[in-house]
Design an enzyme around this catalytic site. Structure first.
Site, PDB file in Angstrom:
ATOM      1  N   ARG A  64      56.315  33.071  41.955  1.00  0.00           N
ATOM      2  CA  ARG A  64      55.019  33.457  41.385  1.00  0.00           C
ATOM      3  C   ARG A  64      53.972  32.374  41.612  1.00  0.00           C
ATOM      4  NH1 ARG A  64      52.627  34.946  35.653  1.00  0.00           N
ATOM      5  NH2 ARG A  64      51.353  36.695  36.365  1.00  0.00           N
ATOM      6  N   HIS A  68      50.257  32.983  43.239  1.00  0.00           N
ATOM      7  CA  HIS A  68      49.008  32.602  42.567  1.00  0.00           C
ATOM      8  C   HIS A  68      48.256  31.548  43.366  1.00  0.00           C
ATOM      9  CE1 HIS A  68      49.574  34.236  38.231  1.00  0.00           C
ATOM     10  NE2 HIS A  68      50.103  35.039  39.114  1.00  0.00           N
ATOM     11  N   ASP A  69      48.987  30.631  43.977  1.00  0.00           N
ATOM     12  CA  ASP A  69      48.312  29.617  44.792  1.00  0.00           C
ATOM     13  C   ASP A  69      47.536  30.293  45.920  1.00  0.00           C
ATOM     14  OD1 ASP A  69      47.553  27.095  45.731  1.00  0.00           O
ATOM     15  OD2 ASP A  69      49.235  27.033  47.134  1.00  0.00           O
ATOM     16  N   GLY A  74      43.295  30.270  48.534  1.00  0.00           N
ATOM     17  CA  GLY A  74      44.209  30.076  49.660  1.00  0.00           C
ATOM     18  C   GLY A  74      45.440  29.245  49.322  1.00  0.00           C
ATOM     19  N   SER A  78      46.368  24.199  45.389  1.00  0.00           N
ATOM     20  CA  SER A  78      45.340  23.897  44.378  1.00  0.00           C
ATOM     21  C   SER A  78      45.836  24.271  42.987  1.00  0.00           C
ATOM     22  CB  SER A  78      44.032  24.622  44.697  1.00  0.00           C
ATOM     23  OG  SER A  78      44.276  26.006  44.899  1.00  0.00           O
ATOM     24  N   ASN A  96      47.520  31.682  33.650  1.00  0.00           N
ATOM     25  CA  ASN A  96      48.628  30.870  34.158  1.00  0.00           C
ATOM     26  C   ASN A  96      49.771  30.796  33.149  1.00  0.00           C
ATOM     27  OD1 ASN A  96      48.275  29.228  32.055  1.00  0.00           O
ATOM     28  ND2 ASN A  96      47.636  27.464  33.197  1.00  0.00           N
ATOM     29  N   PRO A 168      45.700  40.058  40.503  1.00  0.00           N
ATOM     30  CA  PRO A 168      45.817  41.452  40.064  1.00  0.00           C
ATOM     31  C   PRO A 168      46.231  41.530  38.593  1.00  0.00           C
ATOM     32  CG  PRO A 168      47.733  40.812  41.366  1.00  0.00           C
ATOM     33  CD  PRO A 168      46.779  39.655  41.405  1.00  0.00           C
ATOM     34  N   HIS A 198      58.910  41.418  41.618  1.00  0.00           N
ATOM     35  CA  HIS A 198      59.238  41.700  40.215  1.00  0.00           C
ATOM     36  C   HIS A 198      60.688  42.154  40.043  1.00  0.00           C
ATOM     37  CE1 HIS A 198      54.687  42.220  39.120  1.00  0.00           C
ATOM     38  NE2 HIS A 198      55.011  40.982  39.408  1.00  0.00           N
ATOM     39  N   THR A 199      61.485  42.021  41.075  1.00  0.00           N
ATOM     40  CA  THR A 199      62.927  42.239  40.984  1.00  0.00           C
ATOM     41  C   THR A 199      63.619  41.059  40.303  1.00  0.00           C
ATOM     42  OG1 THR A 199      64.950  42.638  42.274  1.00  0.00           O
ATOM     43  CG2 THR A 199      63.310  41.280  43.327  1.00  0.00           C
ATOM     44  N   THR A 253      69.255  44.375  37.639  1.00  0.00           N
ATOM     45  CA  THR A 253      69.779  43.186  38.338  1.00  0.00           C
ATOM     46  C   THR A 253      68.726  42.078  38.289  1.00  0.00           C
ATOM     47  OG1 THR A 253      68.956  44.055  40.452  1.00  0.00           O
ATOM     48  CG2 THR A 253      71.264  44.515  39.921  1.00  0.00           C
ATOM     49  N   ASP A 258      66.593  41.927  45.180  1.00  0.00           N
ATOM     50  CA  ASP A 258      67.101  43.103  45.898  1.00  0.00           C
ATOM     51  C   ASP A 258      66.096  44.259  45.828  1.00  0.00           C
ATOM     52  OD1 ASP A 258      67.268  43.964  43.276  1.00  0.00           O
ATOM     53  OD2 ASP A 258      69.449  43.805  43.160  1.00  0.00           O
TER      54      ASP A 258
HETATM   55  C1  HEM Z   1      50.833  43.651  42.619  1.00  0.00           C
HETATM   56  C2  HEM Z   1      50.171  43.083  41.631  1.00  0.00           C
HETATM   57  C3  HEM Z   1      50.810  42.156  40.653  1.00  0.00           C
HETATM   58  C4  HEM Z   1      50.585  42.153  39.318  1.00  0.00           C
HETATM   59  C5  HEM Z   1      49.627  43.055  38.563  1.00  0.00           C
HETATM   60  C6  HEM Z   1      51.423  41.141  38.742  1.00  0.00           C
HETATM   61  C7  HEM Z   1      51.461  40.826  37.403  1.00  0.00           C
HETATM   62  C8  HEM Z   1      52.424  40.054  36.809  1.00  0.00           C
HETATM   63  C9  HEM Z   1      52.558  39.857  35.392  1.00  0.00           C
HETATM   64  C10 HEM Z   1      51.616  40.411  34.332  1.00  0.00           C
HETATM   65  C11 HEM Z   1      53.678  39.112  35.194  1.00  0.00           C
HETATM   66  C12 HEM Z   1      54.248  38.666  33.866  1.00  0.00           C
HETATM   67  C13 HEM Z   1      53.579  37.429  33.410  1.00  0.00           C
HETATM   68  C14 HEM Z   1      54.067  37.038  32.055  1.00  0.00           C
HETATM   69  O1  HEM Z   1      53.902  37.775  31.107  1.00  0.00           O
HETATM   70  O2  HEM Z   1      54.617  35.957  31.929  1.00  0.00           O
HETATM   71  C15 HEM Z   1      54.239  38.827  36.483  1.00  0.00           C
HETATM   72  C16 HEM Z   1      55.368  38.088  36.702  1.00  0.00           C
HETATM   73  C17 HEM Z   1      55.821  37.742  37.949  1.00  0.00           C
HETATM   74  N1  HEM Z   1      55.227  38.033  39.144  1.00  0.00           N
HETATM   75 FE1  HEM Z   1      53.736  39.334  39.432  1.00  0.00          FE
HETATM   76  N2  HEM Z   1      52.146  40.543  39.724  1.00  0.00           N
HETATM   77  C18 HEM Z   1      51.807  41.125  40.913  1.00  0.00           C
HETATM   78  C19 HEM Z   1      52.275  40.770  42.156  1.00  0.00           C
HETATM   79  C20 HEM Z   1      53.170  39.753  42.371  1.00  0.00           C
HETATM   80  C21 HEM Z   1      53.472  39.206  43.667  1.00  0.00           C
HETATM   81  C22 HEM Z   1      52.799  39.620  44.963  1.00  0.00           C
HETATM   82  C23 HEM Z   1      54.413  38.252  43.475  1.00  0.00           C
HETATM   83  C24 HEM Z   1      55.074  37.352  44.488  1.00  0.00           C
HETATM   84  C25 HEM Z   1      55.180  37.613  45.749  1.00  0.00           C
HETATM   85  C26 HEM Z   1      54.717  38.243  42.065  1.00  0.00           C
HETATM   86  C27 HEM Z   1      55.690  37.472  41.476  1.00  0.00           C
HETATM   87  C28 HEM Z   1      55.980  37.485  40.131  1.00  0.00           C
HETATM   88  C29 HEM Z   1      57.149  36.840  39.564  1.00  0.00           C
HETATM   89  C30 HEM Z   1      58.278  36.190  40.336  1.00  0.00           C
HETATM   90  C31 HEM Z   1      57.037  36.995  38.189  1.00  0.00           C
HETATM   91  C32 HEM Z   1      58.002  36.444  37.137  1.00  0.00           C
HETATM   92  C33 HEM Z   1      57.512  35.078  36.715  1.00  0.00           C
HETATM   93  C34 HEM Z   1      58.497  34.334  35.849  1.00  0.00           C
HETATM   94  O3  HEM Z   1      59.521  34.871  35.453  1.00  0.00           O
HETATM   95  O4  HEM Z   1      58.224  33.158  35.590  1.00  0.00           O
HETATM   96  N3  HEM Z   1      53.921  39.133  41.423  1.00  0.00           N
HETATM   97  N4  HEM Z   1      53.455  39.421  37.458  1.00  0.00           N
HETATM   98  C1  NAG Z   2      52.207  25.529  33.152  1.00  0.00           C
HETATM   99  C2  NAG Z   2      50.845  25.224  32.652  1.00  0.00           C
HETATM  100  O1  NAG Z   2      50.135  24.428  33.206  1.00  0.00           O
HETATM  101  N1  NAG Z   2      50.444  25.899  31.588  1.00  0.00           N
HETATM  102  C3  NAG Z   2      49.134  25.717  30.988  1.00  0.00           C
HETATM  103  C4  NAG Z   2      48.320  26.996  31.134  1.00  0.00           C
HETATM  104  O2  NAG Z   2      47.100  26.922  30.469  1.00  0.00           O
HETATM  105  C5  NAG Z   2      47.203  26.698  29.098  1.00  0.00           C
HETATM  106  C6  NAG Z   2      45.790  26.734  28.546  1.00  0.00           C
HETATM  107  O3  NAG Z   2      45.202  27.967  28.855  1.00  0.00           O
HETATM  108  C7  NAG Z   2      47.890  25.335  28.878  1.00  0.00           C
HETATM  109  O4  NAG Z   2      48.041  25.099  27.478  1.00  0.00           O
HETATM  110  C8  NAG Z   2      49.262  25.344  29.537  1.00  0.00           C
HETATM  111  O5  NAG Z   2      49.870  24.083  29.439  1.00  0.00           O
END
Ligand code: HEM
Ligand code: NAG
Ligand code: NAG
Ligand code: NAG
Length: 330
Positions: A64, A68-69, A74, A78, A96, A168, A198-199, A253, A258
């Protein structure tokens, strides 16, 4: 005739190659560090594997972080800059919150391992280390491995305000997803393949609460969501739940990279609106169905999309440098 057309296509291809070299992804290339730090890929892989043994969170957190980076200014690391003084950096934007510290830590550990080799010291960018580490966590969790293009420089600025509108939202529909990804040079199939990230990983309850508790709907649950799944989510995420609680995004899973993500969408088990819409919308459903049954085709599409994602907004020349510390400008 067929041969003639092929020749014409080939000719115009090589012509545009000569005329517009910049459109072919700046200076990125495989084996970029072949002479400056030939073992960089194995050094990073070893450091990432060590971190992975300590915690699985390394996988979703790093994946993730890379996304985001790349989507904010780009792929230039950053997102890794710490706020200092009055400047609020990208990572301090409220969006974040889910950027788990283990993703940052993975890159910092790998950078330390690279810089511990005298000949490699300060030769490899944080942006490239994040790119390699992301490839490695995907492979470690069962996903495809692939050759990465390298040669990114680290960016020279990072502001929380630059995040606005660049990421997004889980409430997005297909048009909104497509237009944001298109702005980053990514097609609808790229967007669908990348969504399958999101797998693995976790989400906080607030990100999908609107789908299981709505006062606007008669039965509270989003009609595109599987009722059994919705009931399970309501149990794990009661109203007024502790905001720090996070649940698996793939209920079947959660620790394997996957194509079960697509099978879940077919069953109404997409967690966010932005996930489930890929199946609900008839324009993207055929792709979901194809990849639900063909994991090889999905893996190939994921590799293509990740490679394109890694080309977004790459910094070269005077627009960047190689950071000594990934969390601070030199
Ligand atoms: C298509 C639009 C996307 C949306 C709307 C979206 C939104 C989100 C949201 C809301 C979360 C949960 C954040 C939280 O509550 O902590 C999340 C988690 C995550 N997203 Fe996305 N995401 C998108 C695309 C992507 C893409 C393109 C990737 C990577 C290629 C990605 C990788 C991940 C991963 C790995 C997590 C889990 C993070 C963790 O467990 O620390 N997402 N995403
Ligand atoms: C991982 C990280 O840097 N988290 C920061 C995200 O931003 C909040 C403030 O909005 C900080 O408190 C977290 O440390
Ligand atoms: C809902 O999910 C269950 C598994 O939890 C599955 O057996 C069922 O077929 C799904 N229902 C629909 C309508 O897809
Ligand atoms: C960020 O750095 C780039 C150089 O990569 C520069 O062109 C741009 O103006 C900077 N933006 C801000 C807001 O400082």
């Amino acid at each position: 005739m067929g041969r003639f057309i092929n020749l014409a296509v080939l000719l115009s291809f090589s012509l545009s190659f000569c005329l517009f070299p910049d459109t072919i992804s700046a200076q990125l290339r495989q084996n970029y560090y072949a002479s400056s730090c030939p073992n960089v890929e194995s050094i990073v892989r070893t450091a990432v594997a060590k971190k992975f043994k300590e915690t699985f969170v390394t996988v979703p957190a790093t994946l993730r972080l890379f996304f985001h980076d790349c989507f904010v200014q780009g792929c230039d690391a950053s997102v890794m800059i710490s706020s200092s003084g009055g400047n609020k950096a990208e990572k301090d934007h409220p969006e974040n919150l889910s950027l788990a510290g283990d993703g940052f830590d993975t890159v910092i550990k790998a950078k330390g391992a690279v810089d511990a080799v005298p000949s490699c010291r300060n030769k490899v960018s944080c942006a490239d280390i994040l790119t390699m580490a992301t490839r490695d966590v995907v492979a470690l969790s069962g996903g495809p491995s692939y050759a990465v293009e390298l040669g990114r420089l680290d960016g020279l600025n990072s502001t929380a305000s630059s995040v606005n509108g660049k990421l997004p939202q889980p409430s997005f529909n297909l048009n909104q997803l497509n237009s944001l990804f298109a702005a980053n040079g990514l097609s609808q199939p790229d967007m669908i393949a990348l969504s399958a990230a999101h797998t693995v990983g976790f989400s906080h309850c607030s990100k999908f609460a609107n789908r299981i508790y709505s006062s606007d709907r008669q039965n509270a649950v989003d009609p595109t969501m599987n009722r059994t799944y919705a009931a399970q989510l309501q149990q794990m995420c009661p109203k007024n739940v502790d905001p720090s609680i996070a649940i698996n995004m793939d209920p079947d899973t959660p620790r394997i990279f996957d194509n079960v993500y697509f099978k879940n969408l077919q069953k109404g088990q997409g967690l966010f609106t932005s996930d489930q819409v890929l199946f609900s919308d008839l324009r993207s459903r055929p792709t979901v169905n194809a990849w639900a049954t063909n994991s090889l085709a999905f893996n190939q599409a994921f590799i293509t999309a990740m490679t394109k994602l890694g080309r977004v907004g790459v910094k070269t020349g005077t627009n960047g440098h190689i950071r000594r510390n990934c969390a601070a400008f030199n």
